[in-house]
Design an enzyme around this catalytic site. Structure first.
Site, PDB file in Angstrom:
ATOM      1  N   TYR A  96       3.887  -2.848   4.340  1.00 46.06           N
ATOM      2  CA  TYR A  96       2.843  -3.349   5.243  1.00 46.06           C
ATOM      3  C   TYR A  96       3.120  -4.793   5.655  1.00 46.06           C
ATOM      4  O   TYR A  96       2.236  -5.646   5.593  1.00 46.06           O
ATOM      5  CB  TYR A  96       1.461  -3.226   4.593  1.00 46.06           C
ATOM      6  CG  TYR A  96       1.208  -1.831   4.076  1.00 46.06           C
ATOM      7  CD1 TYR A  96       1.005  -0.775   4.970  1.00 46.06           C
ATOM      8  CD2 TYR A  96       1.220  -1.539   2.716  1.00 46.06           C
ATOM      9  CE1 TYR A  96       0.819   0.524   4.506  1.00 46.06           C
ATOM     10  CE2 TYR A  96       1.032  -0.242   2.254  1.00 46.06           C
ATOM     11  CZ  TYR A  96       0.826   0.769   3.165  1.00 46.06           C
ATOM     12  OH  TYR A  96       0.640   2.043   2.711  1.00 46.06           O
TER      13      TYR A  96
ATOM     14  N   TYR B  96      -7.573   8.245   2.467  1.00 46.79           N
ATOM     15  CA  TYR B  96      -6.187   7.786   2.623  1.00 46.79           C
ATOM     16  C   TYR B  96      -5.287   8.811   1.933  1.00 46.79           C
ATOM     17  O   TYR B  96      -5.533   9.197   0.795  1.00 46.79           O
ATOM     18  CB  TYR B  96      -5.983   6.405   1.970  1.00 46.79           C
ATOM     19  CG  TYR B  96      -4.537   5.981   2.044  1.00 46.79           C
ATOM     20  CD1 TYR B  96      -4.023   5.403   3.199  1.00 46.79           C
ATOM     21  CD2 TYR B  96      -3.659   6.236   0.987  1.00 46.79           C
ATOM     22  CE1 TYR B  96      -2.678   5.063   3.287  1.00 46.79           C
ATOM     23  CE2 TYR B  96      -2.320   5.902   1.079  1.00 46.79           C
ATOM     24  CZ  TYR B  96      -1.846   5.320   2.234  1.00 46.79           C
ATOM     25  OH  TYR B  96      -0.511   5.005   2.328  1.00 46.79           O
TER      26      TYR B  96
ATOM     27  N   ASP C  77      -6.397  15.583  -3.177  1.00 46.31           N
ATOM     28  CA  ASP C  77      -5.331  14.588  -3.323  1.00 46.31           C
ATOM     29  C   ASP C  77      -5.707  13.710  -4.519  1.00 46.31           C
ATOM     30  O   ASP C  77      -6.559  12.828  -4.410  1.00 46.31           O
ATOM     31  CB  ASP C  77      -5.228  13.775  -2.021  1.00 46.31           C
ATOM     32  CG  ASP C  77      -4.228  12.624  -2.131  1.00 46.31           C
ATOM     33  OD1 ASP C  77      -3.776  12.314  -3.248  1.00 46.31           O
ATOM     34  OD2 ASP C  77      -3.929  12.027  -1.074  1.00 46.31           O
TER      35      ASP C  77
ATOM     36  N   LYS D 299       2.169   9.095  -8.324  1.00 56.28           N
ATOM     37  CA  LYS D 299       1.919   7.793  -8.949  1.00 56.28           C
ATOM     38  C   LYS D 299       2.081   7.792 -10.476  1.00 56.28           C
ATOM     39  O   LYS D 299       3.193   7.650 -10.961  1.00 56.28           O
ATOM     40  CB  LYS D 299       0.542   7.284  -8.536  1.00 56.28           C
ATOM     41  CG  LYS D 299       0.490   6.850  -7.058  1.00 56.28           C
ATOM     42  CD  LYS D 299      -0.827   6.200  -6.760  1.00 56.28           C
ATOM     43  CE  LYS D 299      -0.964   5.771  -5.300  1.00 56.28           C
ATOM     44  NZ  LYS D 299      -0.278   4.541  -4.976  1.00 56.28           N
TER      45      LYS D 299
HETATM   46  N1  PMP Z   1      -2.550   9.788  -1.439  1.00 57.66           N
HETATM   47  C1  PMP Z   1      -3.228   8.826  -2.059  1.00 57.66           C
HETATM   48  C2  PMP Z   1      -4.648   9.073  -2.479  1.00 57.66           C
HETATM   49  C3  PMP Z   1      -2.630   7.594  -2.312  1.00 57.66           C
HETATM   50  O1  PMP Z   1      -3.318   6.609  -2.920  1.00 57.66           O
HETATM   51  C4  PMP Z   1      -1.276   7.400  -1.920  1.00 57.66           C
HETATM   52  C5  PMP Z   1      -0.550   6.096  -2.156  1.00 57.66           C
HETATM   53  N2  PMP Z   1      -1.281   4.938  -2.080  1.00 57.66           N
HETATM   54  C6  PMP Z   1      -0.595   8.450  -1.285  1.00 57.66           C
HETATM   55  C7  PMP Z   1      -1.270   9.634  -1.059  1.00 57.66           C
HETATM   56  C8  PMP Z   1       0.826   8.309  -0.854  1.00 57.66           C
HETATM   57  O2  PMP Z   1       1.670   8.260  -1.955  1.00 57.66           O
HETATM   58  P1  PMP Z   1       3.113   7.589  -1.837  1.00 57.66           P
HETATM   59  O3  PMP Z   1       2.894   6.134  -1.576  1.00 57.66           O
HETATM   60  O4  PMP Z   1       3.755   7.868  -3.166  1.00 57.66           O
HETATM   61  O5  PMP Z   1       3.810   8.269  -0.710  1.00 57.66           O
END
Ligand code: PMP
Length: 457
Positions: free
Chosen positions: A40, A168, A269, A298
């Protein structure tokens, strides 16, 4: 086409350091500024990143010798902190066998074990595991599962997704299309991204009574759009990067009922919320529902290596497979090093921790302790000028301001207080590594208070 290089030799300050170089850190910073694109950020970035030499336990050691308590778990990932001996050993041990091997036509023990464990620990009914390389890719796979499932059911018209605002799901294109359409930088892509169905953001807080009107709105939206949507995708209980907001699990139950009634898939998610962070091992457990597809990432590897997973039910797998194959297969799918450390990380989280009340899983003891520490430490922050809200759930603490945060001033204030934080928008937040002790948590809370009142220098 590449732009012509500026004439003349590069300044010596931008040469790679050699052993014993006393200007090593300066040279690395300068090379970083010139060549490295950070998340970013523009080039050169508005704020120079801090140079980290090493990390151990819950502390990051900077090149200038300062030590910071990590309030971010490296973006929700490093739940055990750094250089954990068990995780280090898992990687080293696997390295002695093989670092990687392709997953097409081959398989291996770390991946098989991990898949079996994930099936065991996720909500009942999820039986099949697609391993992939990052959270965004697992969301892509989940979406592809939804679209292919509906195709297999003879419903080619169901090509959209539905979600609520404030979410997100990652930075690749289909995940971006289900991120909050107003928030972040995704407004840049209006007209480029596929148009999806949005309902309003879930109201209230985790503990606030569910809003009956909103429950009806969810039900109605799924019913009205059932003919054009393949799946509903949401982050259960905690909307992370979209605004660090919490909501009542009743909304997830309403979505489960509405989607099931119309054979629309429900995707959770849990890339950020998984592995204990919200006070349940998976946030879906707060609602007692099983989604059709679950995304993990993560903290899956304890923050050691990049790995994610999309799990699905036998019905979804059968629906897709009746029509052919799931058309996805990343090069580093099922990477053995990542799977080995994921197995070790999950083992640590699930290990029994004796307490006065009997034996409880280690993650639960840690998350409860951190939650109590954050509630205590952040309570006084609520009365500071400019603070609109303070909220805590599990091992997540959030301070929301009444204005956008000044990133440079807030970061400097937190670093001065000995803590690494990465505020964004109007939010100063923390999700500490689970080994953070009471003093670490108190220090993080003080740093959040300092960041909240920080003014540009
Ligand atoms: N979904 C959620 C809820 C997230 O918090 C994130 C990462 N911040 C992602 C998807 C994307 O994961 P990545 O950065 O490993 O591609």
């Amino acid at each position: 086409m590449s732009a012509p290089r500026p004439a003349g030799p590069e300044p010596t300050s931008a040469q790679l350091p050699v052993p014993g170089d006393s200007h090593r850190a300066d040279r690395l910073r300068e090379l970083d500024r010139r060549h490295v694109w950070h998340p970013y950020a523009a080039l050169p970035p508005a704020m120079a990143p801090l140079l980290v030499d090493s990390a151990a336990g819950v502390r990051l050691r900077l090149a200038d010798g300062r030590e910071l308590v990590d309030g971010m778990s490296s973006w929700w990932a490093a739940v055990h902190g750094y250089r954990h001996p068990v995780l280090d050993a898992a990687v080293t041990d696997q390295l002695g066998r093989m670092a990687h091997v392709m997953f097409g036509g081959l398989t291996h023990e770390p991946a098989v074990r991990l898949a079996q464990t994930l099936v065991e620990i996720t909500p009942p009914g999820l039986e099949h595991v697609f391993l992939c390389d990052s959270g965004s890719v697992s969301v892509e796979v989940a979406i592809k599962m939804g679209l292919q499932y509906q195709l297999g059911q003879g419903r080619p018209g169901r090509r959209k997704l539905a979600t609520w605002r404030g979410g997100y799901h990652g930075d690749t294109f289909h995940p971006m299309s289900v991120c909050d359409p107003e928030g972040g930088m995704h407004h840049l892509w209006r007209g480029v991204l596929p148009a999806q169905v949005f309902v309003s953001a879930p109201p209230g807080d985790f503990a606030a009574a569910p809003d009956e009107r909103y429950l009806a709105e969810l039900d109605d939206a799924v019913a009205r759009h059932a003919d054009e949507i393949a799946a509903v995708i949401v982050e259960p209980v905690v909307q992370g990067t979209g605004g660090m907001r919490f909501h009542h699990p009743a909304y997830l139950r309403a979505l489960r009922e509405a989607t099931a009634a119309h054979d629309v898939l429900l995707i959770f998610d849990e890339i950020a919320t998984g592995f204990g962070r919200t006070g349940a091992f998976f946030a879906a457990e707060h609602a007692g529902v099983t989604p059709d597809v679950l995304c993990l990432g993560k903290a899956l590897t304890g923050g050691y290596l990049t790995l994610a997973a999309a799990l699905c039910t036998p019905e979804v797998a059968a629906g897709i497979s009746a029509g052919g194959v799931l058309a996805h297969g990343p090069t580093f799918m099922g990477n053995p090093l990542a799977c080995a450390v994921a197995n070790a990380s999950i083992g640590l989280l699930r290990a029994a921790a004796p307490t006065a009340a009997g034996s409880v899983a280690a993650w639960q003891v840690a998350v409860r302790r951190i939650e109590a520490g954050l509630r205590d430490g952040l309570a006084p922050v609520a009365t500071l000028p400019g603070v609109r809200d303070v909220r805590v759930l599990g091992a997540i603490g959030v301070v929301q301001l009444d204005r956008p945060v000044d990133l440079a001033a807030a970061t400097a204030a937190a670093v001065d207080a000995g803590v690494w934080l990465r505020p964004f928008r109007d939010l100063i937040y923390t999700m500490p590594p689970y080994p953070a002790d009471d003093d670490d948590i108190a220090r993080i809370a003080r740093a959040m208070a300092a960041a909240a009142v920080a003014v540009p220098r």
